[in-house]
Design an enzyme around this catalytic site. Structure first.
Site, PDB file in Angstrom:
ATOM      1  N   ILE A  51      -5.825   1.062 -12.209  1.00 15.61           N
ATOM      2  CA  ILE A  51      -5.850   1.224 -10.785  1.00 15.61           C
ATOM      3  C   ILE A  51      -5.273   2.521 -10.297  1.00 15.61           C
ATOM      4  O   ILE A  51      -5.609   3.052  -9.498  1.00 15.61           O
ATOM      5  CB  ILE A  51      -5.112  -0.023 -10.169  1.00 15.61           C
ATOM      6  CG1 ILE A  51      -5.657  -1.383 -10.850  1.00 15.61           C
ATOM      7  CG2 ILE A  51      -4.590   0.133  -8.780  1.00 15.61           C
ATOM      8  CD1 ILE A  51      -4.754  -2.576 -10.475  1.00 15.61           C
ATOM      9  N   CYS A  52      -4.424   3.155 -10.998  1.00 17.69           N
ATOM     10  CA  CYS A  52      -3.847   4.507 -10.787  1.00 17.69           C
ATOM     11  C   CYS A  52      -4.885   5.413 -10.806  1.00 17.69           C
ATOM     12  O   CYS A  52      -5.065   6.338 -10.056  1.00 17.69           O
ATOM     13  CB  CYS A  52      -2.789   4.968 -11.690  1.00 17.69           C
ATOM     14  SG  CYS A  52      -1.281   3.805 -11.328  1.00 17.69           S
ATOM     15  N   GLU A  53      -5.911   5.274 -11.900  1.00 15.50           N
ATOM     16  CA  GLU A  53      -7.174   6.292 -11.945  1.00 15.50           C
ATOM     17  C   GLU A  53      -7.809   6.257 -10.912  1.00 15.50           C
ATOM     18  O   GLU A  53      -8.274   7.293 -10.186  1.00 15.50           O
ATOM     19  CB  GLU A  53      -7.634   5.918 -13.319  1.00 15.50           C
ATOM     20  CG  GLU A  53      -8.765   6.789 -13.455  1.00 15.50           C
ATOM     21  CD  GLU A  53      -9.537   6.448 -14.905  1.00 15.50           C
ATOM     22  OE1 GLU A  53     -10.797   6.980 -14.864  1.00 15.50           O
ATOM     23  OE2 GLU A  53      -8.873   6.167 -15.918  1.00 15.50           O
TER      24      GLU A  53
END
Length: 150
Positions: free
Chosen positions: A42-44
């Site tokens: 999700i951070c990516e």
């Protein structure tokens, strides 16, 4: 943090070890996009969305940056791995999570920040502040609506 409050100034190093001082960007808007940890899906997606919209942000006088508690070498490897060319991602590693704490976004139990977007205006005041569910990619459209509605 409340809308209209002055955003606390800070200095962090980006993925290339270069200093980023918030106060140096007066006259521009700055989007601080807090994400829990590098090397996570999700951070990516969150950082790639900032990269993909970089020109749009620039056209609106906005400097977008990512921030997480990961150390600089990890941020550098991750930025290369996910293909970031323009986006600066800042290391809030030491003192651990100090900037996230300044902004009231540090999750003490987990040792990382909330997932959040903080938009700072040209005068250094908070114009937008939102914490997102940890498993949700932040919606950039709400920021663009605010920026383009000016």
């Amino acid at each position: 943090m409340k809308i209209g409050e002055y955003a606390p100034d800070f200095v962090l190093k980006d993925q290339n070890g270069e200093e980023f001082r918030l106060g140096d960007f007066r006259g521009k808007k700055v989007l601080l996009s807090f994400h829990p940890l590098a090397w996570t899906g999700i951070c990516e997606k969150q950082m790639k969305a900032l990269e993909e919209n970089h020109e749009r942000f620039e056209s609106l006088n906005v400097v977008p940056v990512g921030i997480s508690v990961d150390p600089v070498p990890s941020k550098k490897a991750w930025a290369e791995h996910i293909g970031l060319k323009k986006l600066r991602i800042l290391s809030d590693f030491w003192p651990h999570g100090a900037v996230a704490k300044l902004y009231g976004l540090f999750r003490e139990k987990e040792g990382f920040s909330e997932r959040a977007n903080v938009l700072i205006d040209e005068e250094g005041k908070v114009a937008f502040f939102k914490v997102y569910p940890i498993k949700e990619v932040p919606d950039l459209d709400e920021i663009f609506k605010l920026l383009e509605g000016d």
